[in-house]
Design a protein around this motif. Sequence first.
Motif, PDB file in Angstrom:
ATOM      1  N   SER A 183       0.647  -1.600   0.196  1.00 53.02           N
ATOM      2  CA  SER A 183      -0.057  -0.285  -0.105  1.00 53.02           C
ATOM      3  C   SER A 183       0.545   0.918   0.122  1.00 53.02           C
ATOM      4  O   SER A 183       2.301   1.277   0.751  1.00 53.02           O
ATOM      5  CB  SER A 183      -1.048   0.323   1.474  1.00 53.02           C
ATOM      6  N   VAL A 184       0.185   2.223  -1.575  1.00 50.94           N
ATOM      7  CA  VAL A 184       0.648   3.603  -0.591  1.00 50.94           C
ATOM      8  C   VAL A 184      -0.057   4.865  -1.015  1.00 50.94           C
ATOM      9  O   VAL A 184      -1.298   4.311  -0.752  1.00 50.94           O
ATOM     10  CB  VAL A 184       2.020   3.997  -1.353  1.00 50.94           C
ATOM     11  N   SER A 185       0.564   5.493   0.887  1.00 50.33           N
ATOM     12  CA  SER A 185       0.409   6.688   1.382  1.00 50.33           C
ATOM     13  C   SER A 185       0.118   7.733   0.823  1.00 50.33           C
ATOM     14  O   SER A 185       1.303   8.394   0.088  1.00 50.33           O
ATOM     15  CB  SER A 185       0.601   6.686   2.831  1.00 50.33           C
ATOM     16  N   VAL A 186      -1.366   8.112   0.045  1.00 46.65           N
ATOM     17  CA  VAL A 186      -1.482   9.450  -0.334  1.00 46.65           C
ATOM     18  C   VAL A 186      -3.090  10.089   0.049  1.00 46.65           C
ATOM     19  O   VAL A 186      -3.513   9.487  -0.547  1.00 46.65           O
ATOM     20  CB  VAL A 186      -1.475   8.938  -2.216  1.00 46.65           C
ATOM     21  N   GLY A 187      -2.516  10.962   1.154  1.00 51.55           N
ATOM     22  CA  GLY A 187      -3.459  11.969   1.083  1.00 51.55           C
ATOM     23  C   GLY A 187      -4.356  12.903   0.891  1.00 51.55           C
ATOM     24  O   GLY A 187      -5.041  13.153   0.745  1.00 51.55           O
ATOM     25  N   PHE A 188      -3.357  13.517  -0.650  1.00 54.29           N
ATOM     26  CA  PHE A 188      -3.772  14.416  -1.097  1.00 54.29           C
ATOM     27  C   PHE A 188      -2.384  15.272  -2.036  1.00 54.29           C
ATOM     28  O   PHE A 188      -2.077  14.445  -2.387  1.00 54.29           O
ATOM     29  CB  PHE A 188      -4.162  15.511  -0.280  1.00 54.29           C
ATOM     30  N   LEU A 189      -3.017  15.468  -2.941  1.00 54.31           N
ATOM     31  CA  LEU A 189      -1.809  16.204  -4.081  1.00 54.31           C
ATOM     32  C   LEU A 189      -1.599  17.528  -4.012  1.00 54.31           C
ATOM     33  O   LEU A 189      -0.579  17.674  -4.697  1.00 54.31           O
ATOM     34  CB  LEU A 189      -2.958  16.172  -5.540  1.00 54.31           C
ATOM     35  N   ASP A 190      -2.593  18.657  -3.321  1.00 55.16           N
ATOM     36  CA  ASP A 190      -1.750  20.181  -3.293  1.00 55.16           C
ATOM     37  C   ASP A 190      -0.218  20.144  -3.173  1.00 55.16           C
ATOM     38  O   ASP A 190       0.129  19.396  -1.917  1.00 55.16           O
ATOM     39  CB  ASP A 190      -2.439  20.374  -2.298  1.00 55.16           C
ATOM     40  N   THR A 191       0.151  20.711  -4.216  1.00 51.95           N
ATOM     41  CA  THR A 191       1.865  20.687  -3.723  1.00 51.95           C
ATOM     42  C   THR A 191       2.675  21.510  -2.520  1.00 51.95           C
ATOM     43  O   THR A 191       3.413  21.594  -1.734  1.00 51.95           O
ATOM     44  CB  THR A 191       2.206  21.231  -5.465  1.00 51.95           C
ATOM     45  N   LEU A 193       0.945  22.626   0.108  1.00 54.08           N
ATOM     46  CA  LEU A 193       0.939  21.468   1.377  1.00 54.08           C
ATOM     47  C   LEU A 193       1.557  20.318   1.987  1.00 54.08           C
ATOM     48  O   LEU A 193       2.178  20.708   2.911  1.00 54.08           O
ATOM     49  CB  LEU A 193      -1.078  21.141   1.403  1.00 54.08           C
ATOM     50  N   TRP A 194       1.587  20.057   0.250  1.00 59.21           N
ATOM     51  CA  TRP A 194       2.964  18.720   1.165  1.00 59.21           C
ATOM     52  C   TRP A 194       4.116  19.287   1.298  1.00 59.21           C
ATOM     53  O   TRP A 194       5.113  18.738   1.949  1.00 59.21           O
ATOM     54  CB  TRP A 194       2.631  17.922  -0.751  1.00 59.21           C
ATOM     55  N   ARG A 195       4.090  20.157   0.549  1.00 57.15           N
ATOM     56  CA  ARG A 195       5.448  20.893   1.286  1.00 57.15           C
ATOM     57  C   ARG A 195       5.883  21.497   2.351  1.00 57.15           C
ATOM     58  O   ARG A 195       6.700  21.506   2.705  1.00 57.15           O
ATOM     59  CB  ARG A 195       6.205  21.846  -0.136  1.00 57.15           C
ATOM     60  N   THR A 196       5.006  21.573   2.744  1.00 59.83           N
ATOM     61  CA  THR A 196       5.157  21.944   4.391  1.00 59.83           C
ATOM     62  C   THR A 196       4.525  21.107   4.913  1.00 59.83           C
ATOM     63  O   THR A 196       5.179  20.816   6.257  1.00 59.83           O
ATOM     64  CB  THR A 196       4.343  23.438   4.755  1.00 59.83           C
ATOM     65  N   VAL A 197       3.485  20.276   4.711  1.00 55.73           N
ATOM     66  CA  VAL A 197       2.702  18.875   5.770  1.00 55.73           C
ATOM     67  C   VAL A 197       4.218  17.856   5.682  1.00 55.73           C
ATOM     68  O   VAL A 197       4.175  16.985   6.571  1.00 55.73           O
ATOM     69  CB  VAL A 197       1.709  18.741   6.086  1.00 55.73           C
ATOM     70  N   GLU A 198       4.625  17.620   4.936  1.00 56.07           N
ATOM     71  CA  GLU A 198       5.139  15.955   4.214  1.00 56.07           C
ATOM     72  C   GLU A 198       6.588  16.414   3.965  1.00 56.07           C
ATOM     73  O   GLU A 198       6.987  15.305   2.745  1.00 56.07           O
ATOM     74  CB  GLU A 198       4.357  14.936   3.672  1.00 56.07           C
ATOM     75  N   PRO A 199       7.634  17.215   4.556  1.00 59.75           N
ATOM     76  CA  PRO A 199       8.517  18.257   3.301  1.00 59.75           C
ATOM     77  C   PRO A 199       9.828  17.356   2.990  1.00 59.75           C
ATOM     78  O   PRO A 199      10.505  17.233   2.257  1.00 59.75           O
ATOM     79  CB  PRO A 199       8.963  19.304   4.413  1.00 59.75           C
ATOM     80  N   GLY A 200       9.840  15.787   3.794  1.00 55.75           N
ATOM     81  CA  GLY A 200      10.676  14.760   3.863  1.00 55.75           C
ATOM     82  C   GLY A 200      10.562  13.650   2.310  1.00 55.75           C
ATOM     83  O   GLY A 200      11.444  12.967   2.085  1.00 55.75           O
ATOM     84  N   ALA A 226      -4.324   9.486   2.851  1.00 55.12           N
ATOM     85  CA  ALA A 226      -3.496   9.432   4.247  1.00 55.12           C
ATOM     86  C   ALA A 226      -2.551  10.260   4.822  1.00 55.12           C
ATOM     87  O   ALA A 226      -1.510   9.783   3.915  1.00 55.12           O
ATOM     88  CB  ALA A 226      -3.945   7.816   5.191  1.00 55.12           C
ATOM     89  N   PRO A 227      -2.899  11.734   5.438  1.00 55.54           N
ATOM     90  CA  PRO A 227      -3.819  11.648   6.463  1.00 55.54           C
ATOM     91  C   PRO A 227      -5.040  12.683   5.422  1.00 55.54           C
ATOM     92  O   PRO A 227      -4.651  13.501   4.775  1.00 55.54           O
ATOM     93  CB  PRO A 227      -3.701  12.467   7.295  1.00 55.54           C
ATOM     94  N   LEU A 232      -8.367  21.871   5.381  1.00 56.02           N
ATOM     95  CA  LEU A 232      -7.496  21.913   3.907  1.00 56.02           C
ATOM     96  C   LEU A 232      -6.964  21.094   2.857  1.00 56.02           C
ATOM     97  O   LEU A 232      -6.510  21.548   1.528  1.00 56.02           O
ATOM     98  CB  LEU A 232      -5.532  21.941   5.375  1.00 56.02           C
ATOM     99  N   SER A 233      -7.849  19.994   3.903  1.00 59.47           N
ATOM    100  CA  SER A 233      -7.293  19.021   2.368  1.00 59.47           C
ATOM    101  C   SER A 233      -9.081  18.411   2.222  1.00 59.47           C
ATOM    102  O   SER A 233      -9.592  17.632   1.317  1.00 59.47           O
ATOM    103  CB  SER A 233      -6.346  17.423   2.018  1.00 59.47           C
ATOM    104  N   ASP A 234     -10.092  18.399   2.724  1.00 58.72           N
ATOM    105  CA  ASP A 234     -10.774  18.243   2.582  1.00 58.72           C
ATOM    106  C   ASP A 234     -12.530  18.341   2.082  1.00 58.72           C
ATOM    107  O   ASP A 234     -13.393  17.886   2.175  1.00 58.72           O
ATOM    108  CB  ASP A 234     -11.115  17.586   4.188  1.00 58.72           C
ATOM    109  N   ASP A 235     -12.085  19.082   1.310  1.00 57.31           N
ATOM    110  CA  ASP A 235     -12.758  19.790   0.224  1.00 57.31           C
ATOM    111  C   ASP A 235     -13.407  19.170  -0.517  1.00 57.31           C
ATOM    112  O   ASP A 235     -12.915  18.475  -1.185  1.00 57.31           O
ATOM    113  CB  ASP A 235     -12.149  21.327  -0.130  1.00 57.31           C
ATOM    114  N   PRO A 236     -14.729  18.931  -0.328  1.00 55.35           N
ATOM    115  CA  PRO A 236     -15.047  18.014  -1.705  1.00 55.35           C
ATOM    116  C   PRO A 236     -14.545  17.620  -3.197  1.00 55.35           C
ATOM    117  O   PRO A 236     -13.978  16.634  -3.379  1.00 55.35           O
ATOM    118  CB  PRO A 236     -16.675  18.207  -1.813  1.00 55.35           C
ATOM    119  N   GLU A 237     -13.921  19.189  -3.957  1.00 56.83           N
ATOM    120  CA  GLU A 237     -13.299  18.819  -5.154  1.00 56.83           C
ATOM    121  C   GLU A 237     -11.985  18.216  -5.050  1.00 56.83           C
ATOM    122  O   GLU A 237     -11.462  17.698  -5.426  1.00 56.83           O
ATOM    123  CB  GLU A 237     -13.900  20.449  -5.757  1.00 56.83           C
TER     124      GLU A 237
END
Length: 346
Positions: A183-191, A193-200, A226-227, A232-237
Amino acid sequence: MRWDNLTDDGDHGRAADAALFGADAVTTRVDPPGFRGITFHEVRARSVLNRVPGASRMPFEWTVNPYRGCSHACVYCFARATHGYLDLDTGIGFDTQIVVKVNAPEVLRRQLASRRWQGEHVAMGTNVDCYQRAEGRYRLMPGIISALTDHANPFSILTKGTLILRDLPLLVRAAEVTEVGVSVSVGFLDTELWRTVEPGTPAPERRLEVVRAFGEHGIGCGVLMAPVIPFLSDDPERLRETVRAIAAAGAVSVTPLVLHLRPGAREWFMTWLGHHHPRLVPRYERLYAEGAYAPRWYQRRITRQVHELAEEYGIGPARSGQARRIRPAAPAPAPDPAEPVQLSLM
Protein backbone atom coordinates in the motif's frame (compact mmCIF):
# COMPACT_ATOMS: atom_id res chain seq x y z
CA MET A 1 20.48 9.39 25.38
CA ARG A 2 18.86 6.44 27.11
CA TRP A 3 19.53 3.03 25.52
CA ASP A 4 19.73 0.56 28.38
CA ASN A 5 16.01 0.55 29.08
CA LEU A 6 14.87 0.58 25.47
CA THR A 7 12.27 -2.16 25.12
CA ASP A 8 10.25 -3.85 22.45
CA ASP A 9 7.42 -1.33 22.19
CA GLY A 10 5.65 -2.54 19.08
CA ASP A 11 3.72 0.32 17.50
CA HIS A 12 2.47 1.84 20.73
CA GLY A 13 5.46 2.25 23.01
CA ARG A 14 4.53 -0.36 25.58
CA ALA A 15 7.37 -2.09 27.34
CA ALA A 16 8.09 -5.78 26.84
CA ASP A 17 10.16 -8.00 29.09
CA ALA A 18 13.66 -7.63 27.68
CA ALA A 19 15.70 -4.69 26.43
CA LEU A 20 16.34 -4.70 22.71
CA PHE A 21 19.94 -3.59 22.98
CA GLY A 22 22.38 -1.94 25.37
CA ALA A 23 24.57 1.15 25.12
CA ASP A 24 27.60 -0.91 24.12
CA ALA A 25 25.79 -1.89 20.89
CA VAL A 26 25.42 1.66 19.56
CA THR A 27 27.55 3.40 16.92
CA THR A 28 26.70 7.02 16.10
CA ARG A 29 27.42 8.62 12.72
CA VAL A 30 26.90 12.37 12.35
CA ASP A 31 26.45 14.06 8.95
CA PRO A 32 27.43 11.01 6.86
CA PRO A 33 28.01 11.67 3.14
CA GLY A 34 24.77 12.52 1.38
CA PHE A 35 22.87 13.00 4.64
CA ARG A 36 23.74 16.48 5.82
CA GLY A 37 22.08 17.30 9.13
CA ILE A 38 21.20 13.66 9.84
CA THR A 39 22.61 11.55 12.67
CA PHE A 40 22.40 7.76 12.43
CA HIS A 41 22.52 5.69 15.61
CA GLU A 42 23.44 2.18 14.45
CA VAL A 43 22.29 -0.46 16.92
CA ARG A 44 22.42 -4.23 17.06
CA ALA A 45 18.93 -5.36 18.00
CA ARG A 46 18.15 -8.46 20.03
CA SER A 47 14.65 -8.73 18.58
CA VAL A 48 12.84 -7.18 15.61
CA LEU A 49 9.45 -8.90 15.71
CA ASN A 50 7.17 -6.62 17.72
CA ARG A 51 3.81 -7.73 19.09
CA VAL A 52 1.07 -5.12 18.77
CA PRO A 53 -0.85 -4.65 22.04
CA GLY A 54 -4.18 -6.45 22.16
CA ALA A 55 -6.09 -3.21 22.73
CA SER A 56 -4.71 -1.73 19.52
CA ARG A 57 -6.92 -0.76 16.58
CA MET A 58 -4.46 -2.38 14.22
CA PRO A 59 -5.73 -5.21 11.96
CA PHE A 60 -2.48 -7.15 12.52
CA GLU A 61 -0.58 -8.53 15.51
CA TRP A 62 3.10 -8.34 14.51
CA THR A 63 5.33 -5.68 13.02
CA VAL A 64 8.96 -5.23 11.98
CA ASN A 65 10.41 -1.71 12.23
CA PRO A 66 14.06 -1.53 11.11
CA TYR A 67 14.21 2.22 11.83
CA ARG A 68 13.19 4.65 14.57
CA GLY A 69 12.73 8.28 13.64
CA CYS A 70 12.02 9.29 10.06
CA SER A 71 13.49 11.87 7.70
CA HIS A 72 10.13 12.17 5.93
CA ALA A 73 9.51 14.77 8.66
CA CYS A 74 5.70 14.55 8.42
CA VAL A 75 4.48 17.04 10.99
CA TYR A 76 1.52 14.83 11.97
CA CYS A 77 3.44 11.55 12.42
CA PHE A 78 2.03 9.66 15.43
CA ALA A 79 5.36 7.86 15.95
CA ARG A 80 7.04 11.05 17.17
CA ALA A 81 6.19 10.11 20.74
CA THR A 82 8.38 6.98 20.51
CA HIS A 83 11.52 9.12 20.30
CA GLY A 84 10.80 10.32 23.81
CA TYR A 85 11.50 6.80 25.13
CA LEU A 86 15.14 7.38 24.15
CA ASP A 87 15.21 10.88 25.65
CA LEU A 88 15.37 12.20 22.09
CA ASP A 89 13.48 15.26 20.89
CA THR A 90 10.13 14.40 19.29
CA GLY A 91 10.24 17.40 16.95
CA ILE A 92 13.36 18.10 14.90
CA GLY A 93 15.10 15.21 16.68
CA PHE A 94 12.58 12.73 15.30
CA ASP A 95 13.29 14.03 11.78
CA THR A 96 17.09 14.00 12.08
CA GLN A 97 18.11 11.42 14.74
CA ILE A 98 17.52 8.06 13.06
CA VAL A 99 18.00 4.78 14.89
CA VAL A 100 19.01 1.97 12.52
CA LYS A 101 18.77 -1.70 13.50
CA VAL A 102 21.65 -2.73 11.29
CA ASN A 103 21.29 -6.46 12.00
CA ALA A 104 17.52 -6.56 11.45
CA PRO A 105 17.58 -9.05 8.53
CA GLU A 106 19.73 -11.58 10.41
CA VAL A 107 17.73 -11.28 13.64
CA LEU A 108 14.44 -11.63 11.76
CA ARG A 109 15.66 -14.74 9.95
CA ARG A 110 16.61 -16.30 13.29
CA GLN A 111 13.26 -15.42 14.86
CA LEU A 112 11.28 -16.77 11.92
CA ALA A 113 13.14 -20.08 12.26
CA SER A 114 12.17 -20.42 15.92
CA ARG A 115 9.75 -23.22 16.81
CA ARG A 116 7.73 -20.69 18.77
CA TRP A 117 6.98 -18.60 15.69
CA GLN A 118 3.64 -19.55 14.10
CA GLY A 119 4.00 -17.76 10.78
CA GLU A 120 1.64 -14.86 11.55
CA HIS A 121 1.24 -11.92 9.22
CA VAL A 122 3.97 -9.26 9.63
CA ALA A 123 3.23 -5.60 8.85
CA MET A 124 5.94 -3.09 7.96
CA GLY A 125 5.84 0.67 7.58
CA THR A 126 3.16 1.06 10.25
CA ASN A 127 5.41 2.91 12.70
CA VAL A 128 7.93 4.82 10.57
CA ASP A 129 8.58 4.34 6.87
CA CYS A 130 10.87 1.41 6.11
CA TYR A 131 11.62 3.07 2.75
CA GLN A 132 12.70 6.43 4.10
CA ARG A 133 15.98 7.89 2.83
CA ALA A 134 18.07 5.89 5.32
CA GLU A 135 17.09 2.70 3.51
CA GLY A 136 19.05 3.87 0.49
CA ARG A 137 22.18 3.80 2.65
CA TYR A 138 21.57 0.71 4.80
CA ARG A 139 19.60 -1.56 2.43
CA LEU A 140 17.88 -3.52 5.20
CA MET A 141 14.64 -4.27 3.38
CA PRO A 142 16.04 -6.69 0.76
CA GLY A 143 17.30 -8.94 3.54
CA ILE A 144 14.05 -8.61 5.48
CA ILE A 145 11.93 -9.44 2.42
CA SER A 146 14.19 -12.38 1.56
CA ALA A 147 13.91 -13.78 5.09
CA LEU A 148 10.12 -13.59 4.99
CA THR A 149 10.07 -15.11 1.52
CA ASP A 150 12.33 -18.01 2.45
CA HIS A 151 9.95 -18.85 5.30
CA ALA A 152 6.84 -18.24 3.14
CA ASN A 153 5.67 -15.83 5.82
CA PRO A 154 2.84 -13.45 4.84
CA PHE A 155 3.61 -9.74 5.13
CA SER A 156 2.54 -6.28 4.04
CA ILE A 157 4.29 -2.96 3.44
CA LEU A 158 2.95 0.57 3.75
CA THR A 159 5.14 3.37 2.40
CA LYS A 160 5.38 6.93 1.16
CA GLY A 161 8.77 6.14 -0.40
CA THR A 162 9.51 5.48 -4.05
CA LEU A 163 12.54 3.40 -3.06
CA ILE A 164 10.26 0.39 -2.81
CA LEU A 165 10.56 0.09 -6.61
CA ARG A 166 14.13 -1.07 -6.09
CA ASP A 167 12.75 -4.19 -4.41
CA LEU A 168 9.96 -4.89 -6.90
CA PRO A 169 11.62 -8.10 -8.18
CA LEU A 170 11.93 -9.38 -4.60
CA LEU A 171 8.27 -8.66 -3.94
CA VAL A 172 7.22 -10.47 -7.12
CA ARG A 173 9.23 -13.49 -5.97
CA ALA A 174 7.72 -13.31 -2.50
CA ALA A 175 4.20 -13.22 -3.95
CA GLU A 176 4.84 -16.58 -5.58
CA VAL A 177 5.13 -18.30 -2.19
CA THR A 178 3.08 -16.25 0.27
CA GLU A 179 0.52 -13.47 0.68
CA VAL A 180 2.09 -10.05 0.18
CA GLY A 181 0.36 -6.68 0.42
CA VAL A 182 1.65 -3.33 -0.79
CA SER A 183 0.00 0.00 0.00
CA VAL A 184 1.13 3.54 -0.77
CA SER A 185 0.07 6.52 1.33
CA VAL A 186 -1.24 9.50 -0.67
CA GLY A 187 -3.54 11.79 1.26
CA PHE A 188 -3.80 14.73 -1.15
CA LEU A 189 -2.24 16.27 -4.26
CA ASP A 190 -1.85 19.90 -3.13
CA THR A 191 1.80 20.79 -3.80
CA GLU A 192 2.02 23.66 -1.34
CA LEU A 193 0.47 21.58 1.45
CA TRP A 194 2.78 18.64 0.67
CA ARG A 195 5.91 20.79 0.83
CA THR A 196 5.09 22.08 4.29
CA VAL A 197 3.39 19.12 5.97
CA GLU A 198 5.44 16.24 4.45
CA PRO A 199 8.69 17.99 3.46
CA GLY A 200 10.91 14.91 3.34
CA THR A 201 8.66 12.70 1.25
CA PRO A 202 8.52 12.17 -2.51
CA ALA A 203 5.83 14.28 -4.19
CA PRO A 204 2.34 12.73 -4.25
CA GLU A 205 2.55 12.32 -8.04
CA ARG A 206 5.74 10.29 -7.67
CA ARG A 207 4.07 8.03 -5.12
CA LEU A 208 1.26 7.44 -7.58
CA GLU A 209 3.89 6.42 -10.11
CA VAL A 210 4.79 3.64 -7.68
CA VAL A 211 1.18 2.46 -7.76
CA ARG A 212 1.23 2.57 -11.55
CA ALA A 213 4.52 0.66 -11.76
CA PHE A 214 3.25 -2.12 -9.52
CA GLY A 215 0.13 -2.41 -11.63
CA GLU A 216 2.18 -2.68 -14.80
CA HIS A 217 3.93 -5.67 -13.25
CA GLY A 218 0.63 -7.36 -12.44
CA ILE A 219 0.75 -6.44 -8.77
CA GLY A 220 -2.32 -4.86 -7.22
CA CYS A 221 -1.39 -1.87 -5.05
CA GLY A 222 -3.77 -0.20 -2.63
CA VAL A 223 -3.72 3.45 -1.59
CA LEU A 224 -4.27 4.77 1.90
CA MET A 225 -5.66 8.24 1.34
CA ALA A 226 -3.98 9.43 4.49
CA PRO A 227 -4.20 11.66 6.17
CA VAL A 228 -7.22 13.64 5.11
CA ILE A 229 -6.42 16.94 6.85
CA PRO A 230 -9.45 18.83 8.12
CA PHE A 231 -10.06 22.23 6.49
CA LEU A 232 -6.96 21.82 4.29
CA SER A 233 -7.50 18.74 2.11
CA ASP A 234 -11.10 17.75 2.85
CA ASP A 235 -12.90 20.05 0.42
CA PRO A 236 -15.14 17.91 -1.85
CA GLU A 237 -13.32 19.05 -5.00
CA ARG A 238 -9.93 18.24 -3.49
CA LEU A 239 -11.18 14.83 -2.44
CA ARG A 240 -12.44 14.26 -5.98
CA GLU A 241 -9.14 15.37 -7.49
CA THR A 242 -7.20 12.96 -5.28
CA VAL A 243 -9.47 9.96 -5.82
CA ARG A 244 -9.47 10.59 -9.58
CA ALA A 245 -5.66 10.55 -9.63
CA ILE A 246 -5.53 7.42 -7.48
CA ALA A 247 -7.90 5.66 -9.88
CA ALA A 248 -5.90 6.82 -12.90
CA ALA A 249 -2.78 5.30 -11.34
CA GLY A 250 -4.48 1.91 -11.29
CA ALA A 251 -4.93 1.45 -7.54
CA VAL A 252 -7.00 -1.61 -6.59
CA SER A 253 -8.40 0.10 -3.50
CA VAL A 254 -8.54 3.44 -1.72
CA THR A 255 -9.11 3.86 2.01
CA PRO A 256 -9.43 7.32 3.57
CA LEU A 257 -7.99 7.98 7.02
CA VAL A 258 -8.68 11.24 8.78
CA LEU A 259 -5.80 12.97 10.57
CA HIS A 260 -5.38 11.89 14.18
CA LEU A 261 -3.23 13.74 16.68
CA ARG A 262 -1.75 11.71 19.51
CA PRO A 263 0.36 13.30 22.23
CA GLY A 264 3.78 14.15 20.81
CA ALA A 265 2.46 14.58 17.30
CA ARG A 266 -0.33 16.88 18.44
CA GLU A 267 2.02 19.50 19.89
CA TRP A 268 4.29 19.46 16.84
CA PHE A 269 1.38 19.65 14.39
CA MET A 270 -0.36 22.46 16.27
CA THR A 271 2.88 24.46 16.26
CA TRP A 272 3.07 23.97 12.49
CA LEU A 273 -0.59 24.91 12.12
CA GLY A 274 -0.13 28.09 14.14
CA HIS A 275 2.75 29.11 11.88
CA HIS A 276 1.21 28.25 8.50
CA HIS A 277 -2.55 28.48 9.14
CA PRO A 278 -3.15 30.41 12.37
CA ARG A 279 -6.81 31.06 11.55
CA LEU A 280 -7.44 27.30 11.77
CA VAL A 281 -6.08 26.82 15.29
CA PRO A 282 -9.42 27.51 17.06
CA ARG A 283 -11.25 25.18 14.67
CA TYR A 284 -8.78 22.38 15.39
CA GLU A 285 -9.04 22.94 19.13
CA ARG A 286 -12.79 22.43 18.84
CA LEU A 287 -12.64 19.50 16.40
CA TYR A 288 -10.07 17.60 18.51
CA ALA A 289 -11.34 18.73 21.89
CA GLU A 290 -12.27 15.17 22.90
CA GLY A 291 -8.92 13.56 22.15
CA ALA A 292 -6.63 12.34 19.39
CA TYR A 293 -9.34 11.48 16.87
CA ALA A 294 -11.75 13.66 14.94
CA PRO A 295 -15.42 13.13 15.85
CA ARG A 296 -17.08 10.04 14.44
CA TRP A 297 -19.56 12.09 12.42
CA TYR A 298 -16.65 13.78 10.64
CA GLN A 299 -14.83 10.51 9.97
CA ARG A 300 -18.03 8.96 8.62
CA ARG A 301 -18.63 11.92 6.34
CA ILE A 302 -15.15 11.73 4.80
CA THR A 303 -15.37 7.95 4.47
CA ARG A 304 -18.72 8.17 2.71
CA GLN A 305 -17.54 10.87 0.31
CA VAL A 306 -14.38 8.99 -0.66
CA HIS A 307 -16.21 5.67 -1.05
CA GLU A 308 -18.75 7.30 -3.34
CA LEU A 309 -15.99 8.86 -5.43
CA ALA A 310 -14.11 5.56 -5.53
CA GLU A 311 -17.21 3.81 -6.85
CA GLU A 312 -17.65 6.55 -9.44
CA TYR A 313 -14.08 6.09 -10.68
CA GLY A 314 -14.20 2.30 -10.62
CA ILE A 315 -12.24 1.44 -7.48
CA GLY A 316 -13.43 0.25 -4.11
CA PRO A 317 -12.45 0.72 -0.48
CA ALA A 318 -10.10 -1.90 0.93
CA ARG A 319 -11.94 -4.79 2.56
CA SER A 320 -10.59 -6.83 5.45
CA GLY A 321 -7.57 -8.78 4.21
CA GLN A 322 -7.54 -7.22 0.75
CA ALA A 323 -4.36 -5.23 1.31
CA ARG A 324 -2.49 -8.43 2.06
CA ARG A 325 -3.10 -9.92 -1.36
CA ILE A 326 -0.52 -8.74 -3.86
CA ARG A 327 -2.36 -10.37 -6.75
CA PRO A 328 -5.98 -9.39 -6.08
CA ALA A 329 -8.90 -11.65 -6.72
CA ALA A 330 -11.81 -10.55 -8.89
CA PRO A 331 -13.18 -7.20 -7.71
CA ALA A 332 -15.79 -7.49 -4.97
CA PRO A 333 -18.71 -5.10 -4.51
CA ALA A 334 -17.84 -2.13 -2.34
CA PRO A 335 -19.29 -2.41 1.17
CA ASP A 336 -21.78 0.11 2.46
CA PRO A 337 -20.07 3.15 3.94
CA ALA A 338 -19.48 2.28 7.56
CA GLU A 339 -17.59 3.61 10.48
CA PRO A 340 -13.97 3.99 9.31
CA VAL A 341 -11.11 2.06 10.85
CA GLN A 342 -8.46 4.54 11.90
CA LEU A 343 -5.06 3.00 11.22
CA SER A 344 -1.77 4.40 12.44
CA LEU A 345 0.48 5.87 9.80
CA MET A 346 4.14 7.00 9.60
